[in-house]
Design an enzyme around this catalytic site. Sequence first.
Site, mmCIF file in Angstrom:
data_model
loop_
_atom_site.group_PDB
_atom_site.id
_atom_site.type_symbol
_atom_site.label_atom_id
_atom_site.label_comp_id
_atom_site.label_asym_id
_atom_site.label_seq_id
_atom_site.Cartn_x
_atom_site.Cartn_y
_atom_site.Cartn_z
ATOM 1 N N CYS A 77 -31.052 -10.173 53.604
ATOM 2 C CA CYS A 77 -31.804 -11.364 53.238
ATOM 3 C C CYS A 77 -31.063 -12.081 52.108
ATOM 4 O O CYS A 77 -30.473 -11.444 51.234
ATOM 5 C CB CYS A 77 -33.237 -11.025 52.833
ATOM 6 S SG CYS A 77 -33.453 -10.576 51.118
ATOM 7 N N GLU A 78 -31.093 -13.398 52.186
ATOM 8 C CA GLU A 78 -30.320 -14.161 51.199
ATOM 9 C C GLU A 78 -31.021 -14.259 49.849
ATOM 10 O O GLU A 78 -30.426 -14.680 48.869
ATOM 11 C CB GLU A 78 -29.995 -15.563 51.739
ATOM 12 C CG GLU A 78 -31.186 -16.471 51.909
ATOM 13 C CD GLU A 78 -30.784 -17.824 52.508
ATOM 14 O OE1 GLU A 78 -29.785 -17.887 53.228
ATOM 15 O OE2 GLU A 78 -31.494 -18.807 52.237
ATOM 16 N N HIS A 79 -32.275 -13.858 49.788
ATOM 17 C CA HIS A 79 -33.001 -13.958 48.525
ATOM 18 C C HIS A 79 -32.821 -12.730 47.637
ATOM 19 O O HIS A 79 -32.851 -12.828 46.419
ATOM 20 C CB HIS A 79 -34.501 -14.180 48.783
ATOM 21 C CG HIS A 79 -34.764 -15.409 49.590
ATOM 22 N ND1 HIS A 79 -35.515 -15.409 50.748
ATOM 23 C CD2 HIS A 79 -34.340 -16.679 49.420
ATOM 24 C CE1 HIS A 79 -35.552 -16.631 51.239
ATOM 25 N NE2 HIS A 79 -34.857 -17.416 50.461
ATOM 26 N N HIS A 80 -32.667 -11.558 48.265
ATOM 27 C CA HIS A 80 -32.561 -10.328 47.476
ATOM 28 C C HIS A 80 -31.312 -9.510 47.805
ATOM 29 O O HIS A 80 -31.067 -8.486 47.185
ATOM 30 C CB HIS A 80 -33.790 -9.440 47.713
ATOM 31 C CG HIS A 80 -35.092 -10.132 47.427
ATOM 32 N ND1 HIS A 80 -35.795 -10.833 48.385
ATOM 33 C CD2 HIS A 80 -35.794 -10.248 46.287
ATOM 34 C CE1 HIS A 80 -36.884 -11.350 47.843
ATOM 35 N NE2 HIS A 80 -36.911 -11.018 46.569
ATOM 36 N N GLN A 118 -34.495 -14.714 58.416
ATOM 37 C CA GLN A 118 -34.632 -14.378 59.835
ATOM 38 C C GLN A 118 -34.833 -15.615 60.712
ATOM 39 O O GLN A 118 -34.276 -15.708 61.810
ATOM 40 C CB GLN A 118 -35.806 -13.399 60.006
ATOM 41 C CG GLN A 118 -35.939 -12.904 61.452
ATOM 42 C CD GLN A 118 -37.068 -11.903 61.621
ATOM 43 O OE1 GLN A 118 -37.370 -11.145 60.699
ATOM 44 N NE2 GLN A 118 -37.688 -11.887 62.778
ATOM 45 N N HIS A 146 -37.899 -6.007 56.937
ATOM 46 C CA HIS A 146 -37.231 -6.557 55.761
ATOM 47 C C HIS A 146 -37.361 -5.592 54.591
ATOM 48 O O HIS A 146 -38.465 -5.359 54.096
ATOM 49 C CB HIS A 146 -37.853 -7.906 55.384
ATOM 50 C CG HIS A 146 -37.552 -8.985 56.386
ATOM 51 N ND1 HIS A 146 -36.782 -10.075 56.089
ATOM 52 C CD2 HIS A 146 -37.889 -9.099 57.688
ATOM 53 C CE1 HIS A 146 -36.674 -10.833 57.169
ATOM 54 N NE2 HIS A 146 -37.332 -10.270 58.148
ATOM 55 N N CYS A 148 -36.526 -6.042 51.649
ATOM 56 C CA CYS A 148 -36.968 -6.676 50.398
ATOM 57 C C CYS A 148 -38.494 -6.678 50.304
ATOM 58 O O CYS A 148 -39.045 -6.766 49.215
ATOM 59 C CB CYS A 148 -36.397 -8.083 50.255
ATOM 60 S SG CYS A 148 -37.040 -9.279 51.416
#
Length: 190
Positions: A77-80, A118, A146, A148
């Site tokens: 995931c690009e956030h975490h 996703q 996920h 995260c």
Amino acid sequence: MNKELEFENSIKNILEYIGEDTQREGLLDTPKRVRKAFDFMCSGYNQCPKEIIQKALFTSTNDEMVVVKDIEFYSFCEHHMLPIIGKAHVAYIPNGKVVGLSKIPRVVDVFARRLQIQEQMTEQICDALNEHLKPKGVAVIVDARHMCMEMRGVEKICSTTITSSLRGLFKSDKKTKDEFLSIVSASFQK
Ligand SMILES: [Zn+2]
């Protein structure tokens, strides 16, 4: 300083930040190992879906649905920058051309081996096939966990997220869409 060394120093900084002793035996080569792992896990940035698809196009009169399901993938995931682990199910209806079946999981990996969300990954796989294979329709369903959400305790463990992207006949013709769903729905993670 070269890029490789810069990356490894960043990992060293992370290890120090979390309270580790970067000089202990088990961690001495960790920065280098992490770099090599990331080189592989993020190799999608250097790959071109157009090339993969166009090198394996074959003329065909078949116009029945082609389904490749249960394609396992690993993304971040690009956030975490934590793993997204799941399966992709891909279908298309040929329009004079078919693509070598092994190329479809490769196209999934081109987009999985990047930092992702996703929903975006699902669209990118669908758009790449639509653009370079030019089928009568294409459908992609992604079913994933996920880390995260799970590792950080945000959501119940083992909840899964399902996203879909439909083009052409899969969007306009309900029978086609239903047939695809009935083929892949048994594969959804419990
Ligand atoms: Zn995340």
